[in-house]
Design an enzyme around this catalytic site. Structure first.
Site, PDB file in Angstrom:
ATOM      1  CB  CYS A  28      32.076 -13.434 -46.142  1.00 56.10           C
ATOM      2  SG  CYS A  28      30.363 -12.926 -45.924  1.00 56.10           S
ATOM      3  CD  GLU A  82      31.506 -12.539 -41.867  1.00 61.07           C
ATOM      4  OE1 GLU A  82      32.153 -12.981 -40.892  1.00 61.07           O
ATOM      5  OE2 GLU A  82      30.593 -13.176 -42.423  1.00 61.07           O
TER       6      GLU A  82
END
Length: 561
Positions: free
Chosen positions: A160, A233
């Site tokens: 992420c 994500e």
């Protein structure tokens, strides 16, 4: 572990996993949210909605770090993880002030999106040791065993941070410093900062260190967690609500009668990863070698495999030498200041004559005589495709939002080779436009039915296909190629995409005033123009061709994530 048999120079597991899944992260650039953000036209409500989700992410990160710190056995690792947690807690405390510094005010009330919940639930479960593949291992009783859980937690966070660092730098690269009035530049700058890069790198360094002692099975778990975190994500970014008109993806552009797409692509080195003429040469040489061993009466009875290999080698060397000389001859001595389509067409006539002579030379050599149709089809079925190509074409043809046709325009000598290559997957029958090898029975005669020898032949086929297509709404044409023979089609298509831009193609194009623009950068410009009312979509003959490095980018541009 099979996936990690890398040399020491390849770096740690975090870097290798980022490289392995980078094509997926590349797709995030093409989401409407990121394209609008990069163009500076994103509605502020959409931006604030996204930023309002930070609190839920930060809370999950803080809890995951707390768990990982408890799992870590080494005091130095504990201290490093503790510092990561403190950074997150500071960001949570200062969130409102940070957003005000960027020129915005967070909404007083926010709710946690379903895409946010999917990631945070995944992270918290991972941090708690609820990891798929860990069932039945028994209770963790030693500090050493706990270390792997710390690695698991970090593997669910690392992608992420790296993704946001990557996206912000790609966005920053397309901003023009002198002209930039992007209202989100302060937010972009923060993610581009040395401080954020150091934060992302520190997580990766810790993941590398904690993974050193893991078994192959445990490293497999790390990879699965990393990949799952990346996908979640990307889903979060893709799910961000957009209320404005966007230029991408094509499949989601709203047309009253639906979106009509005509997709064209070259074959050699665009769809497949090898040169089809070299593949046919292999088929011929193997057939000749078999004849040598069997001492049978066949078309190759008088040609040994060694002689045939030498002939192919000579033809190949002569072609390359004369092709390069032909290209040198057609390049203008001075660069044209503007897009000169007519000049390019005249120059390519010389190349067309050369390609025709080269094919005549191959036919007269007799090297295409005696190939079994079965062997040609078998070679096609085992042909290696560019990563993602088949999947993109299959999804385009299966998309409910696209009334799509796909056409392959190729100089390949054998349409059977191309058709069999595509038929080996789940693809429906594609429209193949290429040369053909005639047969006597099931064996090639050595002749060639010449249908596609020049850029002009490709353009004629391109235009004929478009004329024959009946459309109830606007038709968008996309051409994907990478050779000089594709130039005219690339330029005439609404969107001409060059995959794997070669130095030679770039040099020739620039001499005739053709611009090569990375597709993401082009989308950002188009989105800005759309918001300003300057353009309403894509249109060919602009002199601009768009470059991509993989079919993953084409997938994201046409179909979305």
């Amino acid at each position: 572990m099979e996936g990690f048999q890398a040399s020491p120079d390849d770096g740690g597991i975090a870097k290798r996993l980022w490289v392995k899944f980078k094509n997926e992260s590349l797709c995030a650039l093409y989401t409407p949210f990121v394209v609008c953000l990069a163009s500076g036209t994103l509605d502020s409500k959409s931006f604030l909605h996204c930023i309002s989700q930070d609190v839920y992410f930060l809370q999950a990160f803080a809890h995951a770090y707390e768990q990982a710190e408890d799992y870590a056995d080494d005091d130095e690792d504990k201290e490093a993880i503790s510092e990561l947690r403190k950074r997150v807690l500071r960001n949570l405390k200062d969130q409102d002030d940070l957003v005000r510094e960027w020129g915005f005010e967070l909404p007083k009330v926010s709710t946690c999106d379903s895409s946010t919940v999917r990631y945070t639930d995944f992270l918290l479960a991972t941090a708690a040791g609820k990891v798929e593949g860990e069932n039945g291992r028994g209770k963790i009783v030693t500090p050493f065993e706990k270390t792997r859980l710390a690695a698991y937690a970090l593997s669910a966070i690392a992608p992420c941070m790296r993704l946001y660092s990557y996206l912000s730098k790609e966005i920053k690269a397309v901003l023009v410093p002198e002209e930039s009035n992007n209202i989100y530049e302060r937010w972009i700058d923060r993610l581009c900062s040395e401080s954020f890069e150091a934060y992302a790198s520190r997580i990766e360094d810790l993941l590398d260190k904690l993974s050193v002692t893991l078994t192959g099975e445990e490293l497999d778990v790390v990879e699965k967690l990393y990949h799952q975190a990346m996908k979640l994500e990307l889903e979060f970014i893709s799910a961000q609500p957009i209320t404005q008109s966007t230029i991408t993806p094509i499949s989601q552009l709203q047309e009253p009668a639906g979106c009509n797409l005509t997709m064209f692509c070259d074959f050699d080195m665009t769809c497949c990863a090898v040169d089809s003429s070299a593949l046919l040469a292999d088929v011929a040489i193997i057939a000749a070698a078999k004849s040598d061993l069997d001492d049978c009466e066949s078309a190759y009875a008088q040609i040994s495999a060694a002689d045939l290999r030498a002939t192919w080698s000579s033809l190949s060397s002569k072609y390359i030498e004369e092709y390069e000389q032909c290209i040198e001859n057609i390049i203008p001595s001075e660069t044209v200041g503007r897009f000169d389509y007519d000049g390019l067409c005249k120059a390519l006539v010389q190349l067309s004559d050369f390609e025709s002579r080269a094919n005549d030379m191959v036919v007269h050599s007799g090297v295409l005589r005696g190939l079994s149709q079965e062997d040609i089809k078998r070679a096609g079925e085992h042909l290696v495709f560019q990563n993602g190509c088949k999947n993109v074409l299959q999804e385009i043809l299966g998309s409910e939002n696209l009334h799509a046709d796909v056409h392959v325009l190729s100089y390949c000598w054998s349409g059977d080779l191309i058709r069999s290559a595509f038929s080996s997957g789940a693809l429906p029958v594609l429209n193949v436009h290429s040369n053909e090898l005639p047969y006597e029975g099931s064996v090639t005669t050595g002749d060639m039915i010449k249908k596609m020898e020049s850029p002009m032949d490709k353009l004629q086929a391109f235009n004929d296909i478009l004329k024959s297509r009946v459309n109830n709404g606007k038709n968008t044409t996309v051409y994907v190629g990478g050779s000089v023979g594709d130039f005219l089609c690339l330029l005439n298509a609404d969107v001409g995409i060059v995959i794997g831009l070669s130095a030679g193609l770039k040099r020739l194009g620039k001499q005739f005033g053709i611009s090569f623009v990375p597709l993401f950068s082009g989308l950002v410009t188009k989105q800005r123009e759309l918001a300003e009312g300057v353009c309403s979509g894509w249109k060919g003959m602009s002199g601009i061709l768009y470059t991509v490095s993989s079919w993953a980018e084409i997938h994201a541009f046409i179909l979305g994530l």
